[in-house]
Structures are given as C-alpha cells and as structure tokens.
Write a protein that holds these residues in place. Structure first.
Motif, PDB file in Angstrom:
ATOM      1  N   GLU A   1       0.863  -1.190   0.000  1.00 32.82           N
ATOM      2  CA  GLU A   1       0.000   0.000   0.000  1.00 32.82           C
ATOM      3  C   GLU A   1       0.889   1.226   0.000  1.00 32.82           C
ATOM      4  OE1 GLU A   1      -2.217  -0.406   3.580  1.00 32.82           O
ATOM      5  OE2 GLU A   1      -2.636  -2.492   3.078  1.00 32.82           O
ATOM      6  N   ILE A   2       0.364   2.274  -0.583  1.00 32.70           N
ATOM      7  CA  ILE A   2       1.137   3.505  -0.659  1.00 32.70           C
ATOM      8  C   ILE A   2       1.040   4.210   0.685  1.00 32.70           C
ATOM      9  CG2 ILE A   2       1.255   5.756  -1.755  1.00 32.70           C
ATOM     10  CD1 ILE A   2       0.065   4.353  -4.246  1.00 32.70           C
ATOM     11  N   ASN A   3       2.198   4.511   1.276  1.00 30.33           N
ATOM     12  CA  ASN A   3       2.112   5.288   2.507  1.00 30.33           C
ATOM     13  C   ASN A   3       2.915   6.576   2.426  1.00 30.33           C
ATOM     14  OD1 ASN A   3       4.652   4.352   2.732  1.00 30.33           O
ATOM     15  ND2 ASN A   3       4.445   3.550   4.806  1.00 30.33           N
TER      16      ASN A   3
ATOM     17  N   MET B   1       3.019   9.335  -0.538  1.00 30.09           N
ATOM     18  CA  MET B   1       2.554   9.609  -1.902  1.00 30.09           C
ATOM     19  C   MET B   1       3.633  10.209  -2.783  1.00 30.09           C
ATOM     20  SD  MET B   1      -0.894   9.245  -2.270  1.00 30.09           S
ATOM     21  CE  MET B   1      -1.662  10.647  -2.953  1.00 30.09           C
TER      22      MET B   1
ATOM     23  N   THR C   1       6.257   7.664  -3.768  1.00 24.13           N
ATOM     24  CA  THR C   1       5.729   6.682  -4.709  1.00 24.13           C
ATOM     25  C   THR C   1       5.539   7.302  -6.083  1.00 24.13           C
ATOM     26  OG1 THR C   1       4.541   5.795  -2.843  1.00 24.13           O
ATOM     27  CG2 THR C   1       3.969   4.949  -4.983  1.00 24.13           C
ATOM     28  N   GLU C   2       5.069   8.530  -6.056  1.00 21.36           N
ATOM     29  CA  GLU C   2       4.858   9.194  -7.341  1.00 21.36           C
ATOM     30  C   GLU C   2       6.183   9.321  -8.092  1.00 21.36           C
ATOM     31  OE1 GLU C   2       3.369  13.182  -6.996  1.00 21.36           O
ATOM     32  OE2 GLU C   2       4.216  13.556  -8.978  1.00 21.36           O
TER      33      GLU C   2
ATOM     34  N   THR D   1      -9.163   3.832   0.295  1.00 24.33           N
ATOM     35  CA  THR D   1      -8.095   4.838   0.345  1.00 24.33           C
ATOM     36  C   THR D   1      -6.890   4.389  -0.468  1.00 24.33           C
ATOM     37  OG1 THR D   1      -7.476   3.830   2.429  1.00 24.33           O
ATOM     38  CG2 THR D   1      -8.712   5.889   2.541  1.00 24.33           C
ATOM     39  N   ALA D   2      -6.588   3.100  -0.407  1.00 25.87           N
ATOM     40  CA  ALA D   2      -5.431   2.614  -1.164  1.00 25.87           C
ATOM     41  C   ALA D   2      -5.643   2.842  -2.652  1.00 25.87           C
ATOM     42  CB  ALA D   2      -5.208   1.146  -0.871  1.00 25.87           C
TER      43      ALA D   2
ATOM     44  N   GLN E   1      -7.644   5.034  -3.995  1.00 22.56           N
ATOM     45  CA  GLN E   1      -7.640   6.469  -4.295  1.00 22.56           C
ATOM     46  C   GLN E   1      -6.221   7.019  -4.322  1.00 22.56           C
ATOM     47  OE1 GLN E   1     -10.264   7.768  -1.274  1.00 22.56           O
ATOM     48  NE2 GLN E   1     -12.073   7.099  -2.426  1.00 22.56           N
ATOM     49  N   ASN E   2      -5.392   6.538  -3.384  1.00 22.99           N
ATOM     50  CA  ASN E   2      -4.002   6.991  -3.374  1.00 22.99           C
ATOM     51  C   ASN E   2      -3.304   6.628  -4.675  1.00 22.99           C
ATOM     52  OD1 ASN E   2      -4.312   7.987  -0.863  1.00 22.99           O
ATOM     53  ND2 ASN E   2      -3.282   6.310   0.189  1.00 22.99           N
TER      54      ASN E   2
ATOM     55  N   HIS F   1      -4.537   8.706  -7.461  1.00 28.17           N
ATOM     56  CA  HIS F   1      -4.028  10.071  -7.355  1.00 28.17           C
ATOM     57  C   HIS F   1      -2.575  10.148  -7.835  1.00 28.17           C
ATOM     58  CE1 HIS F   1      -3.966  14.134  -5.944  1.00 28.17           C
ATOM     59  NE2 HIS F   1      -2.825  13.891  -5.299  1.00 28.17           N
ATOM     60  N   CYS F   2      -1.758   9.176  -7.431  1.00 27.76           N
ATOM     61  CA  CYS F   2      -0.361   9.149  -7.873  1.00 27.76           C
ATOM     62  C   CYS F   2      -0.281   9.107  -9.393  1.00 27.76           C
ATOM     63  CB  CYS F   2       0.338   7.908  -7.327  1.00 27.76           C
ATOM     64  SG  CYS F   2       0.947   8.112  -5.677  1.00 27.76           S
TER      65      CYS F   2
END
Lengths: 290, 444
Positions: free
Chosen positions: B79-81, B83, B86-87, B195-196, B198-199, B202-203
């Motif tokens: 999971e992205i923690n 952002m 990760t982006e 949320t995962a 959506q994250n 979003h990235c």
C-alpha cells in the motif's frame, strides 16, 4: 568523527523533466524534431547562401565548368564523320547539310536530329547514325534506287519504285537505261507503270515510254508514232491482249496509228491516212466511203 | 453502488481508448520494486497454422516494447504510505519504459497487492422474462445479487461472474442465447480499502496519465503463473512479494478467492538486518547471495563476511556461517507459509479437487523454498514463473514479474466483470425522471 555521506541517489525525474520527455515522445513532436527541424535548417542555410548574387553565379559557373570538364574529355570527343553506303554526290550533300565543326563533344550531338536531317535528303531511303568507338560519327545510308525517268512540265526527274523523287537529271538522255514515263500525276502511279512496263517487255525494243493521260489512265507510246490507249481498269490485261493480238496477226507491224483499248468490249484501231486510202482503194470506195 | 459502477465503466472506456491507440502501460506497484511494461497491441492474436496455441500459449495479441524496473519507495505492505515518494518512483519507472519504447503512453493499467482484499461469494436467481437468455437478462441477474455490507471505506475491485446455471444445468461459462426458465449466477466480488485505490489513482493522475484499469496483484500473478490446466482444474497461486504475500485460488479459469498476508521478503530482510546487526541493503544482499531455508553440514563451514564500515577492524570483519543465516530466515519463511496455510484453510482450499499450489513472486527464489513449502502446504507445490509474452526482456522473465506479466495478459484479454454489462433498464435512475416527464406530457 561523523562520516559525511552524500544523499542516496534518487533517479526520479522531476515533474518538469517527466513532462518534457513525454512531450518529446509525442508522435507529432517527434516527427517535427526528426524531420521538420533538419529540413528547416537545410532550407534556411541554402536560402541564406543563395541570397547573394555573386555566390549564385559562382555556383552556376562551378557547375558548368564541371560539366564542361567532363564533356571535353578525349573519350567523349568526336573527330570525324564517316559516311557509308552513299554515292559521291549524296555523301557530298550530307556533309553539306550537317553543320558540324569537328572536333565536337558527343554530348553536343543530337543523333536523332542528324538522322532526321539525313533522311530528309531525296536520294536517301534510310539512315542510321551512331558514334563509333574512336570518336567517329558513323552515318550508314541506304540510297534510293531510281527505276524510272519522269519527264514532266518542269524538267526530268528520277523516281524510285515507290514513286519518290530521287534526283533531277538534265535530260532523258542522261539515263537511257531507265524507262520513261511522262504526264501530270505519273509519279503517284509508279507501281502500275512498272507493271505495264513489265508486260511491255515483249515489245521492249519498240516502247518509247508511258504517258499518263488526264491523270487517270496510261498510254503506251511505241516508235513510228504508234500508241496503245489503255483503260483505267485493268490496263495490264488490256496490254496483254494487244500484245497477244500483235503476235498472232502482227497487229503492231501494220500501219496502225493507235490501238484503243479503253472500252474492253470494243477494241478499236485507228489506221494511218495512207493505210485508210489504200483500204478504200482495195474496197473501191470513194472519198466519202461510198 | 452506482458511482463505483460508473467509475469502473469509465476505466473500461479508457482501456478501450488505449486499445484503439494501441499502446498501454502496465504498472505493478509493489513494496520492493515498481515494474512498468509498455505494451503495443498489433491486431488480434492468431493461432498458428496447425491450430495449436503455440509456444506463447496463444497470448500473441500484444508485444512488450518497453520495460523498466525501479526500487520502490514509499510503499509498505503493498500500500502507498508516502505519496510523493511513490509518485517519484512511478515516474522513474514510466520514464525509463517510455524511453525504451520510444513512444508516449497515456493510459496505465495498475495493480497492487495490499489494501486488505476480501473475497465475497454472491449468488442470485431470477426467472427469465422470455425464453432466451439475453445480455439484458444477464445484467438483470447480476443486478439481483445480494450485495453484502462490506463496510464503509471499502471499494469493489473485481466482481466477476464465475458460474451461470440455467434451470438445472450448472457450470455454464456463457449462457447467452440458451433457452430456459430460471437463470442463476455465482459472482465473486473482491473488495479493498478505498483509500489505497484512491491513493494509487491520485499518484497516477499526478503523472499526467489516465488510469485504464486497476487489479489485484494476487489475481494477476495467478493469471500468469498458473498454466491453463491448473486454472481449469483448480489451483492456488501464492505470490511472495516484498511487503505482502498474495494468494489466489483459481477454478474453472476463474478466480474464486483472493487474500493477502501482510508479510513478505522485506520481513525476512528485516530479520537478517536485526539478527546480524547490518544495514537493510547489506541484509538484502546477504539474503540474495547466500540465503536459504535448509541447513546442511556444509553450511556450518561456509562463512559469510557481513562487513560494516565503522572503521573498527573487529566489527568490520564479522562473519556468520550460512547455517546461522538460514536459522534467521527459516522461521520467518515458515511463519509466512503457515499464515498462507491458515488463509487457504479458511477459504476451504482443502475441499477443492485439485490441491496444486504454485509459488511465485520475488521471494519464492529462496533456494530450498519448494521443499519447505511442500512440508507446510501439501505435496503438490511447484515454483512458478510467468508465461512467456512477446518482447519481454530476459531481465523481466523472473518470478518477481508474475504480477506485471499477468496484468499484460489481463489487459489484452480482460475477464468479463459486472460493469461490462448494461445496468438493467428498471434499475436505471434516469428512468424515473423520464417517467415523470412522460406523466407530465400525458396529463397536460
């Protein structure tokens, strides 16, 4: 002592770099960069270079000098012209009409034009023109063979078998070996004339010539003023009949002025005046035929 | 329900657009690495002359033109923690893949392993309106499924009809056009934390890309690592990743269960790091070069330099035997496999006719893992690698790329999902408005 470490390398591109790279990878932009800009640069460079008059002329001069240096190499030079298959006079004529100043580059010779010019001469039936190795312009000519002498209003001419004018002779006596034809339009029916003359071979020692009458039919003229009038249709057959008659009954040996074959159904003889009077005397007839 | 339906449909539309453009990027967001493949679709796949599926298992509709991998940053347990991190990692991978492909990619299909997937089996049964099963009837029966309360803050990732039954005939893959009275469907639904998703979305949006699909990585590993008959007869695929171990159960070529254990290779590395007192990077290196799960007498004598750069000679010349290393790794690997076992038992895997288990993912490369796994999971265990696809670089053919390759196959031949069917007319919200308008027209 605390060791000083560089920050760990992060290969991530910035947002801006990322966007620029994506923009550059867009197909349209990519094409523009790969083809459009080089083309534009080349175009602009050439236009700037050619904008000046002196540079333009320099380029043109350079190109023409280069061209001349290639054209004037000895391998491409033509030094003389050889004419084969033509008699003295014709060769003389050909040399006269071809305005060539040797030596000459073979790039400047238009062989097709030369050939056309040579074939335009009356005595030439066909010609081939080529450049032989060794720098020789070879002209091979086939001459027309005159078969008839044609006497017409303006003089005496020689015709070949297809009726084409070959040459002009001062008089009929210049070519006594060829048969004579005369009359307006005789040159357009040379083939027929030749056929008639072939049949008249039997009495060739007596034939003086053929005359085209009224541009439609032939008369055969013999010596002693005799004349055979041939029809428009089938003149050869008519002449054969006359010759057969002559062989059987010595028709042409007699005192006949004309044999009229114009109407095939009614051949007619015209006797000379003496012969007619003689005939009357024999038949005891007077001047009026009574 | 409808907005999910709409967003999934929008992603399907994106995927169709990407297919028309012929280029799509595959993004596998993992805990240890982020892999990106660029696919070019060149016409439909054709069978070879002798009608066999050939060496590429019939997966010939596309070609991998770009591939890149980068170390993952900011992803934990799949999971992205973080952002931003990760982006940046996604950007790195995408840029390298685009550069290799020499083409601009606008559409991305992504998969991730974490976010606590939960499987639900739904079913529904309707009387047919006519005699024939039509597309509309299927939509109706799908809409009739009783959706369980899967909790707020969760989102449906997959909802796939896995089985149709018409009257008394079950096991139909495609009932369209068949005659019958009553149509029943079994639906497998997978939900994840919203949320995962959506994250991740979003990235990807921050990278100027369009999301053309999203999938669970355990499903994707199963698609690529299981061979056709395993998918048909029933098998479990265990994708041992860096931060999470995904497991998916396949039956009749459909995924019927998926789950994730929040442990993976990174935890093994962490154990080594702690046990030996070395940094994570060194621990990862030791694990990769000398790791194992079966100690032999030879391993007591094989000494591994674990080093260090403190400047203290004694500290920097430390060595451990390979047996010690194995002693650190094995309990953690066993723990992961035990956890997988318990999840499989909870899913009822032991009731399946075939007990085949396929291990894949980067952490499955530990030497001797298959022996350990067969002790814990059962006899039918093999190590799996992803299918071969056109143009995949040699570096991306290892088991660590099972998810990415599976996602490529999925992009080329997606499974029918719920949202691929039209909403039945009587459920459509616009209908009521239309009815109201008509009522007005009739009465005025």
């Amino acid at each position: 002592m605390q060791q000083v470490r560089p920050a760990p390398h992060d290969p991530a591109p910035t947002r801006f770099q990322f966007r620029v790279q994506r923009w550059l990878l867009t197909p349209g932009i990519r094409f523009l960069l790969r083809a459009g800009i080089p083309a534009l640069v080349v175009f602009m460079a050439t236009s700037i270079f050619l904008a000046s008059e002196t540079r333009r002329t320099a380029v043109v001069d350079r190109i023409s000098a280069l061209r001349a240096s290639i054209e004037e190499r000895p391998e491409f030079m033509v030094n003389l012209m050889a004419i084969d298959g033509a008699g003295e006079g014709v060769a003389e004529d050909i040399r006269e009409i071809l305005p060539l100043d040797f030596p000459l580059s073979s790039f400047d010779l238009e062989l097709a034009d030369i050939r056309e010019l040579v074939e335009g001469l009356d005595p030439v039936k066909s010609a081939t023109v080529r450049i032989r190795p060794g720098g020789i312009l070879q002209v091979d000519v086939t001459e027309r063979v005159p078969v008839l002498v044609w006497r017409h209003r303006d003089g005496v001419a020689l015709l070949d078998a297809s009726g084409v004018h070959v040459d002009v002779v001062p008089s009929r006596a210049a070519r006594p070996d060829l048969p004579l034809i005369a009359g307006q339009g005789a040159d357009t029916h040379v083939a027929e004339a030749m056929d008639i003359l072939a049949v008249a071979e039997e009495v060739s020692d007596r034939v003086r010539g053929l005359v085209r009458m009224g541009e439609r039919r032939w008369d055969v003229l013999l010596d002693r003023g005799q004349r055979i009038l041939l029809p428009e249709e089938g003149p050869v057959q008519a002449l054969e009949r006359v010759i057969a008659l002559s062989e059987a009954q010595d028709l042409l040996e007699r005192d006949v002025e004309a044999v009229d074959m114009r109407l095939a159904a009614r051949p007619t003889l015209r006797m000379s005046d003496d012969a007619q009077k003689n005939w009357w005397r024999i038949r005891h007839l007077d001047e009026n035929g009574q | 329900m409808t907005d999910l339906y709409q967003s999934q449909r929008a992603m399907r539309q994106m995927r169709r657009l990407a297919m028309q453009r012929g280029v799509v990027a595959i993004l596998d967001v993992g805990s240890s690495k982020i892999a990106c493949l660029v696919l070019r679709f060149d016409g439909t796949g054709r069978l070879s002359e002798d009608n066999s599926i050939g060496s590429l298992a019939g997966q010939t509709g596309f070609r991998v033109v770009g591939a890149a991998t980068t170390r993952s940053r900011g992803v934990q347990f799949g999971e992205i923690n973080a952002m931003q991190e990760t982006e940046r990692a996604i950007r790195t991978a995408l840029q390298a893949a685009q550069k290799m492909a020499e083409i601009r990619v606008d559409h991305v299909i992504a998969c991730f392993s974490g976010a606590g997937p939960r499987s639900y089996g739904l079913d529904a049964r309707v009387e047919l309106e006519g005699q024939v099963v039509t597309e509309n009837e299927i939509a109706r029966v799908l809409a009739a499924c009783e959706v369980p309360d899967y909790g707020a803050g969760r989102e449906v990732l997959h909802a796939q009809p896995v089985n149709f039954a018409l009257d008394h005939r079950s096991g139909l893959a495609d009932p369209r056009g068949q005659l019958g009275q009553e149509l029943a469907v079994d639906l497998h639904m997978l939900t994840v934390d919203a949320t995962a998703v959506q994250n991740l979305a979003h990235c990807i949006k921050r990278c100027d890309l369009e999301l053309a699909g999203i999938a669970s990585s355990s499903y994707m590993s199963g698609v690529s690592a299981l061979v056709e008959d395993e998918q048909e007869l029933g098998a479990a695929c265990i994708d041992m990743g860096g931060g999470a171990t995904g497991l998916s159960i396949f039956m009749k070529k459909h995924m019927i269960y998926a789950d994730t254990v929040r442990m993976g290779g990174d935890h093994v590395t962490g154990d080594i790091s702690m046990g030996l007192g070395v940094p994570m990077a060194k621990a990862e290196w030791i694990k990769t070069m000398h790791g194992g799960v079966h100690a032999t007498g030879m391993d007591d004598r094989e000494m591994i330099e674990i080093g260090g750069d403190t400047g203290d000679w004694e500290h920097d010349r430390r060595t451990v035997s390979r047996a010690e290393l194995i002693g650190i790794m094995r309990p953690r690997v066993e723990e992961i496999l035990e956890e997988v076992r318990s999840r499989l038992d909870a899913a009822g895997f032991d009731h399946l006719p075939s007990q085949q288990i396929v291990l894949t993912g980067g952490a499955s490369q530990i030497p001797g893992l298959d022996g350990l796994a067969s002790r814990i999971l059962g006899q039918q265990v093999r190590l799996g690698r992803p299918l071969r696809v056109h143009g995949l670089p040699q570096a991306a053919t290892g088991p660590g790329f099972a998810g990415a390759v599976g996602l490529s196959l999925f992009a080329a031949h997606p499974q029918d999902e719920w949202w691929d069917f039209e909403i039945p007319v009587d459920r459509y919200p616009a209908r009521s408005l239309k009815r109201a308008v008509r009522w007005f027209k009739d009465n005025w």
